[in-house]
Motif scaffolding. Sequence first.
Motif, PDB file in Angstrom:
ATOM      1  N   LEU A   1      16.475 -20.245  44.722  1.00  0.00           N
ATOM      2  CA  LEU A   1      17.039 -19.076  44.062  1.00  0.00           C
ATOM      3  C   LEU A   1      18.558 -19.220  43.976  1.00  0.00           C
ATOM      4  O   LEU A   1      19.196 -19.709  44.901  1.00  0.00           O
ATOM      5  N   ARG A   2      19.123 -18.734  42.879  1.00  0.00           N
ATOM      6  CA  ARG A   2      20.562 -18.913  42.663  1.00  0.00           C
ATOM      7  C   ARG A   2      21.320 -17.602  42.493  1.00  0.00           C
ATOM      8  O   ARG A   2      22.545 -17.597  42.492  1.00  0.00           O
ATOM      9  N   HIS A   3      20.599 -16.503  42.319  1.00  0.00           N
ATOM     10  CA  HIS A   3      21.257 -15.240  41.990  1.00  0.00           C
ATOM     11  C   HIS A   3      20.749 -14.099  42.887  1.00  0.00           C
ATOM     12  O   HIS A   3      20.711 -12.954  42.452  1.00  0.00           O
ATOM     13  N   THR A   4      20.409 -14.427  44.114  1.00  0.00           N
ATOM     14  CA  THR A   4      19.814 -13.461  45.037  1.00  0.00           C
ATOM     15  C   THR A   4      20.629 -13.436  46.315  1.00  0.00           C
ATOM     16  O   THR A   4      20.927 -14.494  46.879  1.00  0.00           O
ATOM     17  N   PHE A   5      20.990 -12.240  46.793  1.00  0.00           N
ATOM     18  CA  PHE A   5      21.796 -12.159  48.012  1.00  0.00           C
ATOM     19  C   PHE A   5      21.729 -10.754  48.599  1.00  0.00           C
ATOM     20  O   PHE A   5      21.327  -9.791  47.934  1.00  0.00           O
ATOM     21  N   LEU A   6      22.123 -10.666  49.868  1.00  0.00           N
ATOM     22  CA  LEU A   6      22.257  -9.394  50.565  1.00  0.00           C
ATOM     23  C   LEU A   6      23.734  -9.035  50.585  1.00  0.00           C
ATOM     24  O   LEU A   6      24.528  -9.720  51.231  1.00  0.00           O
ATOM     25  N   PRO A   7      24.141  -7.986  49.875  1.00  0.00           N
ATOM     26  CA  PRO A   7      25.562  -7.639  49.833  1.00  0.00           C
ATOM     27  C   PRO A   7      26.038  -7.030  51.137  1.00  0.00           C
ATOM     28  O   PRO A   7      25.247  -6.546  51.947  1.00  0.00           O
ATOM     29  N   GLU A   8      27.357  -7.034  51.327  1.00  0.00           N
ATOM     30  CA  GLU A   8      27.932  -6.392  52.509  1.00  0.00           C
ATOM     31  C   GLU A   8      28.000  -4.889  52.328  1.00  0.00           C
ATOM     32  O   GLU A   8      27.872  -4.136  53.292  1.00  0.00           O
ATOM     33  N   GLY A   9      28.232  -4.443  51.103  1.00  0.00           N
ATOM     34  CA  GLY A   9      28.370  -3.021  50.824  1.00  0.00           C
ATOM     35  C   GLY A   9      27.852  -2.695  49.440  1.00  0.00           C
ATOM     36  O   GLY A   9      26.716  -3.017  49.105  1.00  0.00           O
ATOM     37  N   ALA A  10      28.701  -2.095  48.606  1.00  0.00           N
ATOM     38  CA  ALA A  10      28.283  -1.621  47.287  1.00  0.00           C
ATOM     39  C   ALA A  10      28.538  -2.635  46.179  1.00  0.00           C
ATOM     40  O   ALA A  10      28.331  -2.312  45.011  1.00  0.00           O
ATOM     41  N   GLU A  11      28.983  -3.844  46.514  1.00  0.00           N
ATOM     42  CA  GLU A  11      29.278  -4.819  45.462  1.00  0.00           C
ATOM     43  C   GLU A  11      28.039  -5.095  44.611  1.00  0.00           C
ATOM     44  O   GLU A  11      26.917  -5.085  45.097  1.00  0.00           O
ATOM     45  N   PHE A  12      28.268  -5.358  43.320  1.00  0.00           N
ATOM     46  CA  PHE A  12      27.179  -5.478  42.352  1.00  0.00           C
ATOM     47  C   PHE A  12      27.684  -6.375  41.218  1.00  0.00           C
ATOM     48  O   PHE A  12      28.486  -5.953  40.394  1.00  0.00           O
ATOM     49  N   PRO A  13      27.260  -7.634  41.168  1.00  0.00           N
ATOM     50  CA  PRO A  13      27.804  -8.558  40.179  1.00  0.00           C
ATOM     51  C   PRO A  13      27.435  -8.173  38.750  1.00  0.00           C
ATOM     52  O   PRO A  13      26.415  -7.534  38.506  1.00  0.00           O
ATOM     53  N   GLU A  14      28.272  -8.575  37.826  1.00  0.00           N
ATOM     54  CA  GLU A  14      27.977  -8.431  36.400  1.00  0.00           C
ATOM     55  C   GLU A  14      27.150  -9.625  35.938  1.00  0.00           C
ATOM     56  O   GLU A  14      27.281 -10.717  36.477  1.00  0.00           O
ATOM     57  N   PRO A  15      26.270  -9.383  34.940  1.00  0.00           N
ATOM     58  CA  PRO A  15      26.013  -8.118  34.259  1.00  0.00           C
ATOM     59  C   PRO A  15      24.958  -7.306  34.998  1.00  0.00           C
ATOM     60  O   PRO A  15      24.051  -7.862  35.592  1.00  0.00           O
ATOM     61  N   HIS A  16      25.075  -5.990  34.962  1.00  0.00           N
ATOM     62  CA  HIS A  16      24.033  -5.145  35.543  1.00  0.00           C
ATOM     63  C   HIS A  16      23.907  -3.851  34.749  1.00  0.00           C
ATOM     64  O   HIS A  16      24.887  -3.319  34.234  1.00  0.00           O
ATOM     65  N   ALA A  17      22.670  -3.382  34.672  1.00  0.00           N
ATOM     66  CA  ALA A  17      22.392  -2.107  34.025  1.00  0.00           C
ATOM     67  C   ALA A  17      22.804  -0.964  34.944  1.00  0.00           C
ATOM     68  O   ALA A  17      22.813  -1.103  36.169  1.00  0.00           O
ATOM     69  N   HIS A  18      23.138   0.175  34.351  1.00  0.00           N
ATOM     70  CA  HIS A  18      23.372   1.378  35.136  1.00  0.00           C
ATOM     71  C   HIS A  18      22.041   1.890  35.685  1.00  0.00           C
ATOM     72  O   HIS A  18      20.992   1.753  35.034  1.00  0.00           O
ATOM     73  N   GLY A  19      22.087   2.466  36.891  1.00  0.00           N
ATOM     74  CA  GLY A  19      20.895   3.043  37.496  1.00  0.00           C
ATOM     75  C   GLY A  19      20.962   4.560  37.472  1.00  0.00           C
ATOM     76  O   GLY A  19      22.039   5.143  37.600  1.00  0.00           O
ATOM     77  N   TYR A  20      19.783   5.191  37.333  1.00  0.00           N
ATOM     78  CA  TYR A  20      19.734   6.652  37.219  1.00  0.00           C
ATOM     79  C   TYR A  20      18.663   7.209  38.154  1.00  0.00           C
ATOM     80  O   TYR A  20      17.568   6.665  38.259  1.00  0.00           O
ATOM     81  N   SER A  21      19.018   8.323  38.811  1.00  0.00           N
ATOM     82  CA  SER A  21      18.095   8.919  39.771  1.00  0.00           C
ATOM     83  C   SER A  21      18.216  10.437  39.769  1.00  0.00           C
ATOM     84  O   SER A  21      19.317  10.983  39.599  1.00  0.00           O
ATOM     85  N   ASN A  22      17.089  11.103  39.957  1.00  0.00           N
ATOM     86  CA  ASN A  22      17.138  12.550  40.183  1.00  0.00           C
ATOM     87  C   ASN A  22      16.891  12.882  41.650  1.00  0.00           C
ATOM     88  O   ASN A  22      16.624  14.030  41.996  1.00  0.00           O
ATOM     89  N   GLN A  23      17.005  11.874  42.518  1.00  0.00           N
ATOM     90  CA  GLN A  23      16.903  12.103  43.949  1.00  0.00           C
ATOM     91  C   GLN A  23      18.260  12.588  44.456  1.00  0.00           C
ATOM     92  O   GLN A  23      18.999  11.873  45.128  1.00  0.00           O
ATOM     93  N   THR A  24      18.610  13.828  44.106  1.00  0.00           N
ATOM     94  CA  THR A  24      19.909  14.384  44.459  1.00  0.00           C
ATOM     95  C   THR A  24      19.722  15.800  44.990  1.00  0.00           C
ATOM     96  O   THR A  24      18.628  16.340  44.941  1.00  0.00           O
ATOM     97  N   LEU A  25      20.793  16.406  45.457  1.00  0.00           N
ATOM     98  CA  LEU A  25      20.672  17.699  46.117  1.00  0.00           C
ATOM     99  C   LEU A  25      20.331  18.838  45.172  1.00  0.00           C
ATOM    100  O   LEU A  25      19.878  19.885  45.604  1.00  0.00           O
ATOM    101  N   THR A  26      20.555  18.658  43.878  1.00  0.00           N
ATOM    102  CA  THR A  26      20.274  19.714  42.906  1.00  0.00           C
ATOM    103  C   THR A  26      19.150  19.369  41.957  1.00  0.00           C
ATOM    104  O   THR A  26      18.680  20.227  41.229  1.00  0.00           O
ATOM    105  N   GLY A  27      18.736  18.113  41.921  1.00  0.00           N
ATOM    106  CA  GLY A  27      17.736  17.670  40.958  1.00  0.00           C
ATOM    107  C   GLY A  27      18.343  17.185  39.672  1.00  0.00           C
ATOM    108  O   GLY A  27      17.633  16.710  38.779  1.00  0.00           O
ATOM    109  N   ALA A  28      19.673  17.252  39.538  1.00  0.00           N
ATOM    110  CA  ALA A  28      20.339  16.718  38.358  1.00  0.00           C
ATOM    111  C   ALA A  28      20.327  15.190  38.412  1.00  0.00           C
ATOM    112  O   ALA A  28      20.355  14.589  39.486  1.00  0.00           O
TER     113      ALA A  28
END
Length: 401
Positions: free
Chosen positions: A240-267
């Motif tokens: 594998l050449r593009h797989t890793f465990l990051p230290e924090g929130a780093e996220f290499p390009e290119p990447h799609a935006h992620g969307y979730s309604n798992q939030t405190l208001t449901g938004a």
Amino acid sequence: MPRTHRRRLLAATLLAASVMAPFATAPATAVPAAVGAGPHHGDDCPPGGLGHELTAKLDRTVEDVRKQAAVPGLVVGLWLPGRGCYVRTSGVADKATGQPMFADTYVRIGSETKTFTVTALLELVDEGRVRLDDPIDTYIRGVPNGKKITLRHLAEMRSGLFPYTSDPEFIHDLYSEPERQLEPWEALSYGYRHKNIAEPGKTFQYCNSNLVLLGLVIEKVTGRPLRDVIHERVVRPGGLRHTFLPEGAEFPEPHAHGYSNQTLTGAVADTTDWNPSWAWAAGGMISNLRDLRHWAPVLATGELLSPETQKQRLKLLPTGFPGTSYGLGILKTNGWIGHNGSLPGYETVTVYLPEQKATMVLILNTDSLVAGGQEPSTLVARAITRVITPDHVYAGGITPR
């Protein structure tokens, strides 16, 4: 070709995990996307690789189920030896700009991380450096009932520990401050506030605490950071050449935006820059379609392990989910072997069907549940396997909620 994606601040108020209403997405037409492959797995997938009739049927299925499950963007990869291959993208990678989904996106793979962590552990088993039936107390002190809970219990989700992700204060803290860096011991402490839910070996309970503990065992035995151990022992030998465990929130390009309604208001929130450190050895890794395609057969066939250890890994036990059983950091669902993953904003499925030597990889940029509390990735996987492997329809993955 590299892409630059604009990142935006979270526009929605951060919400509670209990609110799970699906959301609407902008429509898009499924388009072909040739995806490269390493020499171990053959050539790129040309458009129409499964023939006109089956390809057209899959195109319709992919677009229909994406809309049904309210998935903003979807990547589907299928490799069926003797029949051909199919790689398609559908929907959008960025709801704000309408940028189409693309096949070479990096993605947070959530609980698929467990397959890498447990593989690293089982390599240490092969070397005689740990034993599956050692109690966790041998390596890590302070675990509730740690003298009875074994490494095997942890890997097969039968430790009886209370999952830290089910603690109400953890849920509040996570969704109130999603960019916070959380250390493994901090995460475990939320679960330790509760009594164990069962005696070891008695009950299947999907629990991220188990894998965080195994990550700590690996670090203690090797004297190395887990991310380095996984890279040196699993990722690199696995090709594998593009797989890793990051230290924090780093996220290499290119990447799609992620969307979730798992939030405190449901938004719905844009979770792209949320920090997955809380998931660490249980769910923090990043990969892409090329690597996940390669990983599926490596994992399912035990390429990196001894035959005896792989046999131990595939001693599958009931989970309570119809059609799905669980081994040591690996699941089987109506013949498909591998794992699914879910993290705020992203879901994945990477599975292999030994009977046909078939591989399926799915990448979604949402984890918002659909009607009936179903994972969107499960709906997509079922719809596709009804078309390509009707005798082996994907029953469902397992992720904590």
